[in-house]
Write an enzyme that holds these catalytic residues in place. Structure first.
Site, mmCIF file in Angstrom:
data_model
loop_
_atom_site.group_PDB
_atom_site.id
_atom_site.type_symbol
_atom_site.label_atom_id
_atom_site.label_comp_id
_atom_site.label_asym_id
_atom_site.label_seq_id
_atom_site.Cartn_x
_atom_site.Cartn_y
_atom_site.Cartn_z
ATOM 1 N N GLN A 19 0.837 -1.197 0.000
ATOM 2 C CA GLN A 19 0.000 0.000 0.000
ATOM 3 C C GLN A 19 0.872 1.246 0.000
ATOM 4 O OE1 GLN A 19 -3.084 0.203 2.964
ATOM 5 N NE2 GLN A 19 -3.830 2.132 2.157
ATOM 6 N N PHE A 20 1.153 1.774 -1.198
ATOM 7 C CA PHE A 20 2.039 2.931 -1.317
ATOM 8 C C PHE A 20 1.459 4.157 -0.639
ATOM 9 C CE2 PHE A 20 -0.709 3.884 -4.851
ATOM 10 C CZ PHE A 20 -0.644 5.260 -5.002
ATOM 11 N N THR A 21 0.137 4.238 -0.504
ATOM 12 C CA THR A 21 -0.461 5.421 0.111
ATOM 13 C C THR A 21 -0.093 5.545 1.582
ATOM 14 O OG1 THR A 21 -2.537 4.268 0.613
ATOM 15 C CG2 THR A 21 -2.403 5.443 -1.504
#
Length: 158
Positions: A90-92
């Protein structure tokens, strides 16, 4: 005189962990990973993360004591319970939210750097954990479902 760009200072790899009774991830309507009791870990890779961060995060994911012992205290780790581990990239999670009303993503590792690190984390966890280790699909739009147990949620940095 130095030539070339300065070295990238490593930021900590991040994992938002949630103790769950069950969790799953779907891509295009198909379940690609699911576990029963254990941990769901949303993982954010930051620029410069490397093997040391991967190894520290694997140790933390498997060793962080968030499960109850016989006295009801959080004294047992995933490695003690043999529970499942669902890892979801999850890059966010690595977003810069310090200013303005829109997140910035320069603090997240680009996909070409993040995917190999995430895969190394998956392999490290599978090599060190006797329980089930499942994943989502890197870079895909995923639908994550979970039943948070507690609720118990922690942000780990490695």
């Amino acid at each position: 005189m130095l030539c070339g760009p300065p070295p990238v200072a490593s930021l900590p790899m991040l994992a938002l962990i949630q103790r769950v009774t069950q969790a799953s991830v779907q891509v295009e309507g198909q379940t690609v990973g699911e576990i029963g009791p254990g941990l769901l870990a949303l993982v954010g890779v930051q620029p410069g993360d490397g093997p040391p961060q991967v190894e520290r995060m694997a140790r933390k994911l498997l060793g962080y004591r968030v499960f109850a012992d016989d006295a009801g205290r959080m004294n047992r780790a995933l490695a003690d319970t043999g529970g499942g581990l669902l890892l979801v990239s999850q890059f966010t999670l690595a977003a810069d939210t310090d200013s303005g009303m829109r997140p910035g993503f320069s603090t997240a590792a680009p996909p070409a750097e993040a995917e190999p690190r995430f895969n190394q984390l998956v392999q490290a966890c599978r090599a060190q954990h006797a329980g089930r280790v499942e994943t989502g699909r890197f870079g895909a739009h995923m639908v994550v479902s979970l039943v948070n147990d507690g609720p118990v949620t922690f942000l780990l940095r490695a």
